[in-house]
Design an enzyme around this catalytic site. Structure first.
Site, PDB file in Angstrom:
ATOM      1  N   ASP A  58      54.271  16.342  51.758  1.00 29.79           N
ATOM      2  CA  ASP A  58      53.261  15.801  52.064  1.00 29.79           C
ATOM      3  C   ASP A  58      53.084  15.430  53.814  1.00 29.79           C
ATOM      4  O   ASP A  58      52.095  15.907  54.097  1.00 29.79           O
ATOM      5  CB  ASP A  58      52.773  14.581  51.479  1.00 29.79           C
ATOM      6  CG  ASP A  58      52.249  14.790  50.092  1.00 29.79           C
ATOM      7  OD1 ASP A  58      52.033  15.806  49.616  1.00 29.79           O
ATOM      8  OD2 ASP A  58      51.810  13.941  49.385  1.00 29.79           O
TER       9      ASP A  58
ATOM     10  N   ASN B 255      49.169  19.754  48.276  1.00 27.10           N
ATOM     11  CA  ASN B 255      48.358  18.573  47.292  1.00 27.10           C
ATOM     12  C   ASN B 255      48.628  17.378  47.984  1.00 27.10           C
ATOM     13  O   ASN B 255      48.741  16.294  47.047  1.00 27.10           O
ATOM     14  CB  ASN B 255      49.259  18.711  45.920  1.00 27.10           C
ATOM     15  CG  ASN B 255      48.662  18.144  44.899  1.00 27.10           C
ATOM     16  OD1 ASN B 255      47.277  17.726  45.097  1.00 27.10           O
ATOM     17  ND2 ASN B 255      48.930  17.949  43.791  1.00 27.10           N
TER      18      ASN B 255
ATOM     19  N   ASP C 270      50.918   4.309  41.379  1.00 29.59           N
ATOM     20  CA  ASP C 270      51.959   5.071  41.649  1.00 29.59           C
ATOM     21  C   ASP C 270      53.243   4.515  40.726  1.00 29.59           C
ATOM     22  O   ASP C 270      53.888   5.020  39.981  1.00 29.59           O
ATOM     23  CB  ASP C 270      52.336   5.581  43.097  1.00 29.59           C
ATOM     24  CG  ASP C 270      51.225   6.347  43.576  1.00 29.59           C
ATOM     25  OD1 ASP C 270      50.352   6.426  42.881  1.00 29.59           O
ATOM     26  OD2 ASP C 270      51.210   6.496  44.808  1.00 29.59           O
TER      27      ASP C 270
ATOM     28  N   GLU D 199      48.340  14.119  40.756  1.00 27.38           N
ATOM     29  CA  GLU D 199      48.962  15.546  40.878  1.00 27.38           C
ATOM     30  C   GLU D 199      48.713  16.436  39.696  1.00 27.38           C
ATOM     31  O   GLU D 199      48.675  17.609  39.795  1.00 27.38           O
ATOM     32  CB  GLU D 199      50.462  15.223  41.113  1.00 27.38           C
ATOM     33  CG  GLU D 199      50.902  14.996  42.514  1.00 27.38           C
ATOM     34  CD  GLU D 199      50.509  13.660  43.099  1.00 27.38           C
ATOM     35  OE1 GLU D 199      49.519  12.699  42.531  1.00 27.38           O
ATOM     36  OE2 GLU D 199      51.018  13.306  44.126  1.00 27.38           O
TER      37      GLU D 199
ATOM     38  N   HIS E 102      55.860  15.154  41.229  1.00 21.47           N
ATOM     39  CA  HIS E 102      56.949  14.694  41.814  1.00 21.47           C
ATOM     40  C   HIS E 102      57.537  13.249  41.032  1.00 21.47           C
ATOM     41  O   HIS E 102      58.414  13.090  40.676  1.00 21.47           O
ATOM     42  CB  HIS E 102      56.929  14.394  43.173  1.00 21.47           C
ATOM     43  CG  HIS E 102      55.667  13.476  43.782  1.00 21.47           C
ATOM     44  ND1 HIS E 102      55.725  12.369  44.447  1.00 21.47           N
ATOM     45  CD2 HIS E 102      54.515  13.430  43.090  1.00 21.47           C
ATOM     46  CE1 HIS E 102      54.670  11.983  44.798  1.00 21.47           C
ATOM     47  NE2 HIS E 102      53.858  12.704  44.040  1.00 21.47           N
TER      48      HIS E 102
ATOM     49  N   LYS F   6      57.417  16.860  47.159  1.00 21.22           N
ATOM     50  CA  LYS F   6      56.200  16.391  47.502  1.00 21.22           C
ATOM     51  C   LYS F   6      56.271  14.948  48.574  1.00 21.22           C
ATOM     52  O   LYS F   6      55.805  14.947  49.535  1.00 21.22           O
ATOM     53  CB  LYS F   6      54.994  16.047  46.549  1.00 21.22           C
ATOM     54  CG  LYS F   6      53.667  15.565  46.826  1.00 21.22           C
ATOM     55  CD  LYS F   6      52.873  15.293  45.765  1.00 21.22           C
ATOM     56  CE  LYS F   6      51.417  15.434  46.259  1.00 21.22           C
ATOM     57  NZ  LYS F   6      50.805  14.174  46.741  1.00 21.22           N
TER      58      LYS F   6
HETATM   59  O1  LIG Z   1      46.135   5.922  50.567  1.00 18.48           O
HETATM   60  C1  LIG Z   1      47.336   6.056  49.699  1.00 18.48           C
HETATM   61  O2  LIG Z   1      48.253   6.294  50.746  1.00 18.48           O
HETATM   62  C2  LIG Z   1      47.380   6.414  48.439  1.00 18.48           C
HETATM   63  C3  LIG Z   1      46.472   5.811  47.517  1.00 18.48           C
HETATM   64  C4  LIG Z   1      46.585   5.977  46.179  1.00 18.48           C
HETATM   65  O3  LIG Z   1      45.687   6.842  45.647  1.00 18.48           O
HETATM   66  P1  LIG Z   1      44.198   6.424  45.007  1.00 18.48           P
HETATM   67  O4  LIG Z   1      43.599   5.440  45.917  1.00 18.48           O
HETATM   68  O5  LIG Z   1      43.745   7.759  44.681  1.00 18.48           O
HETATM   69  O6  LIG Z   1      44.588   5.670  43.923  1.00 18.48           O
HETATM   70  C5  LIG Z   1      48.105   6.341  45.651  1.00 18.48           C
HETATM   71  O7  LIG Z   1      48.061   6.752  44.331  1.00 18.48           O
HETATM   72  C6  LIG Z   1      48.408   7.734  46.640  1.00 18.48           C
HETATM   73  O8  LIG Z   1      49.624   8.024  46.243  1.00 18.48           O
HETATM   74  C7  LIG Z   1      48.516   7.108  47.939  1.00 18.48           C
HETATM   75  C1  LIG Z   2      48.834  10.177  44.031  1.00 18.03           C
HETATM   76  C2  LIG Z   2      49.871  10.631  44.883  1.00 18.03           C
HETATM   77  O1  LIG Z   2      49.519  11.363  45.651  1.00 18.03           O
HETATM   78  P1  LIG Z   2      48.291  11.596  46.794  1.00 18.03           P
HETATM   79  O2  LIG Z   2      48.573  10.917  48.136  1.00 18.03           O
HETATM   80  O3  LIG Z   2      48.338  13.068  46.881  1.00 18.03           O
HETATM   81  O4  LIG Z   2      47.260  11.263  46.222  1.00 18.03           O
HETATM   82  C3  LIG Z   2      51.099  10.218  44.621  1.00 18.03           C
HETATM   83  O5  LIG Z   2      51.921  10.493  45.321  1.00 18.03           O
HETATM   84  O6  LIG Z   2      51.518   9.552  43.314  1.00 18.03           O
END
Ligand SMILES: O=C(O)C1=C[C@@H](OP(=O)(O)O)[C@@H](O)[C@H](O)C1
Ligand SMILES: C=C(OP(=O)(O)O)C(=O)O
Length: 428
Positions: free
Chosen positions: A49, A93, A315, A343, A388, A414
């Protein structure tokens, strides 16, 4: 397809140093790139990422230099405007790269294409595009309406009016607007329409924006005002704290296999909402101790089944679903509908794979209810769906007395490429 068989480990204890936070790494890189001055970003996460964000910033003309072989990077800020006005960006992703870059590029007066892996093209972005279009952005869908890939054209954004954004699909849309709109120089008001999910991620965003000199006035979770005339200014150095979501696997390991297991890199001083995972473990009867920069978990008898709303930690919530296999009854995880657009469809994937272990699982639209079997099934082949977190949380099954097979274990790249190696340091 590669498979990893994890043999049962009855007891496990030790200390691990966490890799950097994904959420903080990608936000910091973007804010450092957009600011004036240069920023030393310390302990940046090394994972797919982050590589996608780094590659995109490179194509946009931002100079980023790695210091030797360390995870410290010097980012030369471009002072609010990317020098490259036309680029084709592939973002894998990585939601934390795709959504914030979409908003920032919408006001760069250039031509940009943004795409990702097939699953990224199934992950919604329509609510963000709608909000940006209301502000005047020129964004078009290159495939299915509402989803990547996107093409962005030059447009003058009018931040002056109230910009509505829906908050019930992903908080990353609000994060993206918050980070990009200060670049207009105008006062911007964002109004969240309906419920806002995953709120603690907005706190990460506001915290990092303030370190880069931009203040946001927040009225509850509904209205965010960014006073005009502010610019991102490098704070000189940002240290990326350890990843609190990654911490969840090791803390759960301590809970399931005796412990104590200590994670270093997050603690009381963390700005990540996922440190609250420790509170949920505590509710399950796990002994948790915390310092400013560490958390330790140890078992205290059998885990208690719980019924909890985990909207604030979507998460780390997946780790609770697997820990529920060791609980003394039925565990219910609620308000996690966002699992469906991550994901993979994580509600469906989690239910399917827990059933392979013999669990009784009820899958609702926004909840999952898990009853452990009298005896877990050995050598279940767990599919990971290029997710992941599926790979990492199901690795914990090996701490419950049965061997487990993880299909495609490399999908952990990831956010945590050497996850299994780090886990093995505890096992030994
Ligand atoms: O802003 C961020 O860093 C994230 C927000 C969350 O997503 P959502 O807001 O779509 O739930 C989380 O699931 C993702 O892994 C990271
Ligand atoms: C939802 C996730 O990733 P993303 O930042 O791509 O949304 C994750 O890491 O669980």
């Amino acid at each position: 397809m590669e498979q990893l068989r994890l043999t049962p480990t009855p007891h496990l204890a030790g200390t691990i140093k966490l890799p950097g936070s994904k959420s903080i790494s990608n936000r910091t890189l973007l804010l450092a790139a957009l600011s004036s001055g240069s920023t030393l970003v310390r302990d940046l996460l090394d994972s797919d990422d982050i590589r996608h964000m780094l590659a995109a910033l490179g194509l946009l003309g931002v100079q980023v230099e790695q210091i030797g072989n360390s995870r410290d990077f010097r980012v030369q800020g471009v002072g609010g405007e990317f020098p490259v006005k036309s680029a084709d960006l592939f973002l894998g992703n990585a939601g934390t790269a795709f959504r914030p870059l979409t908003a920032a590029l919408a006001l760069m007066q250039g031509h940009y294409q943004l795409s990702g892996v097939a699953r990224m093209h199934e992950r919604p972005i329509g609510d963000l595009v709608d909000a940006l279009r209301i502000a005047g952005a020129d964004i078009s869908y290159q495939g299915n309406p509402g989803y990547p890939p996107l093409a962005i054209g030059p447009a003058k954004l009018r931040a002056g009016e109230v910009i509505p954004v829906k908050g019930n699909v992903s908080s990353q849309f609000l994060t993206a607007l918050l980070m990009a709109l200060p670049l207009t120089g105008d006062t911007a008001t964002i109004e969240v329409v309906g419920e806002l999910i995953s709120k603690p991620y907005i706190e990460i965003t506001l915290n990092l924006m303030s370190r880069f000199g931009v203040r946001v006035e927040r009225q509850g979770w509904q209205r965010f005002v960014i006073p005009g005339g502010q610019h991102y200014i490098s704070p000189g150095e940002v240290h990326v704290e350890g990843d609190a979501s990654s911490a969840s696997y090791f803390l759960a390991a301590g809970a399931l296999a005796g412990g104590p297991v200590r994670v270093e890199g997050v603690g009381n001083n963390s700005i990540q909402g996922d440190v609250k995972f420790a509170d949920t473990l505590r509710q399950m009867g796990v002994s948790i101790t915390m310092g400013d920069n560490w958390i330790e978990a140890a078992a205290q008898g059998k885990l208690k089944a719980i019924d909890v709303d985990l909207n604030h930690i979507p998460d780390a919530a997946m780790t609770i679903a697997v820990a529920a296999l060791a609980a003394d009854g039925t565990t219910t995880l609620r308000n996690i509908e966002s699992w469906r657009v991550k994901e993979t469809d994580r509600l469906s994937a989690m239910a399917t794979e827990l059933r392979k272990l013999g669990a009784t699982v009820e899958e609702g639209q926004d909840y999952i209810r898990i009853t452990p079997p009298a005896q877990l099934l050995a050598d279940a082949e767990i599919d990971t769906y290029d997710d992941h977190r599926m790979a990492m949380c199901f690795s914990l099954v090996s701490l419950l007395g049965v061997p487990v097979i993880i299909n495609d274990p490399k999908c952990v790249a990831k956010t945590f490429p050497d996850y299994f190696e780090v886990l093995a340091t505890l096992t030994a």
